[in-house]
Design an enzyme around this catalytic site. Sequence first.
Site, PDB file in Angstrom:
ATOM      1  N   ARG A  49      -1.636  -6.409  -8.255  1.00 20.39           N
ATOM      2  CA  ARG A  49      -0.396  -7.145  -8.003  1.00 20.39           C
ATOM      3  C   ARG A  49      -0.200  -8.226  -9.051  1.00 20.39           C
ATOM      4  NH1 ARG A  49      -2.635  -8.142  -2.164  1.00 20.39           N
ATOM      5  NH2 ARG A  49      -4.368  -8.397  -3.591  1.00 20.39           N
ATOM      6  N   LYS A  93     -16.937  -6.793   7.102  1.00 29.51           N
ATOM      7  CA  LYS A  93     -16.036  -7.687   7.834  1.00 29.51           C
ATOM      8  C   LYS A  93     -15.730  -7.082   9.209  1.00 29.51           C
ATOM      9  CE  LYS A  93     -13.671  -6.975   3.624  1.00 29.51           C
ATOM     10  NZ  LYS A  93     -12.442  -6.421   3.087  1.00 29.51           N
ATOM     11  N   HIS A 147       0.844  -1.205   0.000  1.00 27.57           N
ATOM     12  CA  HIS A 147       0.000   0.000   0.000  1.00 27.57           C
ATOM     13  C   HIS A 147       0.879   1.256   0.000  1.00 27.57           C
ATOM     14  CE1 HIS A 147      -3.263  -2.537   2.200  1.00 27.57           C
ATOM     15  NE2 HIS A 147      -3.641  -2.361   0.952  1.00 27.57           N
ATOM     16  N   SER A 158      -3.157  -7.580   2.871  1.00 24.66           N
ATOM     17  CA  SER A 158      -3.540  -7.391   4.275  1.00 24.66           C
ATOM     18  C   SER A 158      -4.064  -8.702   4.855  1.00 24.66           C
ATOM     19  CB  SER A 158      -4.625  -6.321   4.393  1.00 24.66           C
ATOM     20  OG  SER A 158      -4.133  -5.080   3.994  1.00 24.66           O
TER      21      SER A 158
HETATM   22  O1  PNS Z   1      -8.947  -2.862   0.034  1.00 25.48           O
HETATM   23  P1  PNS Z   1     -10.255  -3.409  -0.432  1.00 25.48           P
HETATM   24  O2  PNS Z   1     -10.992  -4.049   0.712  1.00 25.48           O
HETATM   25  O3  PNS Z   1     -10.109  -4.320  -1.620  1.00 25.48           O
HETATM   26  O4  PNS Z   1     -11.130  -2.143  -0.912  1.00 25.48           O
HETATM   27  C1  PNS Z   1     -12.407  -2.301  -1.461  1.00 25.48           C
HETATM   28  C2  PNS Z   1     -13.128  -0.934  -1.555  1.00 25.48           C
HETATM   29  C3  PNS Z   1     -13.196  -0.288  -0.191  1.00 25.48           C
HETATM   30  C4  PNS Z   1     -12.365  -0.041  -2.493  1.00 25.48           C
HETATM   31  C5  PNS Z   1     -14.544  -1.206  -2.133  1.00 25.48           C
HETATM   32  O5  PNS Z   1     -15.148  -2.223  -1.410  1.00 25.48           O
HETATM   33  C6  PNS Z   1     -15.439   0.035  -2.115  1.00 25.48           C
HETATM   34  O6  PNS Z   1     -15.200   0.983  -2.803  1.00 25.48           O
HETATM   35  N1  PNS Z   1     -16.488  -0.003  -1.270  1.00 25.48           N
HETATM   36  C7  PNS Z   1     -17.405   1.080  -1.093  1.00 25.48           C
HETATM   37  C8  PNS Z   1     -18.803   0.725  -1.588  1.00 25.48           C
HETATM   38  C9  PNS Z   1     -18.904   0.902  -3.078  1.00 25.48           C
HETATM   39  O7  PNS Z   1     -18.751   1.968  -3.617  1.00 25.48           O
HETATM   40  N2  PNS Z   1     -19.183  -0.220  -3.773  1.00 25.48           N
HETATM   41  C10 PNS Z   1     -19.308  -0.257  -5.218  1.00 25.48           C
HETATM   42  C11 PNS Z   1     -17.937  -0.478  -5.853  1.00 25.48           C
HETATM   43  S1  PNS Z   1     -18.047  -1.826  -6.926  1.00 25.48           S
END
Ligand code: PNS
Length: 188
Positions: free
Chosen positions: A92, A43, A19, A130
């Site tokens: 990645r 989660k 990150h 993570s």
């Molecule tokens: O690090 P992560 O857990 O892969 O991040 C995922 C994240 C937080 C970027 C994604 O879940 C998100 O943007 N969630 C907010 C809700 C949202 O906008 N959902 C529609 C996106 S498809």
Amino acid sequence: MNKGIAIYPGSFDPPTNGHLDLMERGSKIFEELVVAILRNSEKSPMFSVAERLEMLRALTGHLKNVRIDTFDGLMVEYAKSMDAVCILRGIRAISDYEYELQMALMNRKLEPTLETVFMMPADKYSYVSSRLVREVAQAGGPVKGLVPEMVEQKLREKLEPAYRFHDKMHEVPPGIPGGKEKKRKKRA
Ligand code: PNS
């Protein structure tokens, strides 16, 4: 490239060296990079949002155009409220691509003016996530080099019993070469 504000959203539970690597790369490309921690994650997180906010602020203190924030609800709504021009995400390996593509296309459907930009972290972090860091740390294993030292320390504090158990399990018993043999007093 349009040098506007970019949002780097994620869970960052915990922040990894991958990150951080991406934040450093992103900060060189965009005028401002807002690292946005999702607040309403389903989660149950290992670190609270406040803890992640504090860690990320300390870890990016040297990057003057990086800001740490939190958001709730739809990411594109948050991005619009920040006048962002794009979303930054890290890829990645090819295995990340499917999920990232789905998310990028859904975000585009929700907000067509917002572009998603993918960047690759340094290859030495290509296997670091993570989730795996949590898994290794929860079993008391070493995460040195995978996360910043500060995060390593916080993991140790949080998971002290697991680390104590791991250290105990790896102690070489007395009588086995390399073990802690009690020194016998020499007879006079
Ligand atoms: O690090 P992560 O857990 O892969 O991040 C995922 C994240 C937080 C970027 C994604 O879940 C998100 O943007 N969630 C907010 C809700 C949202 O906008 N959902 C529609 C996106 S498809």
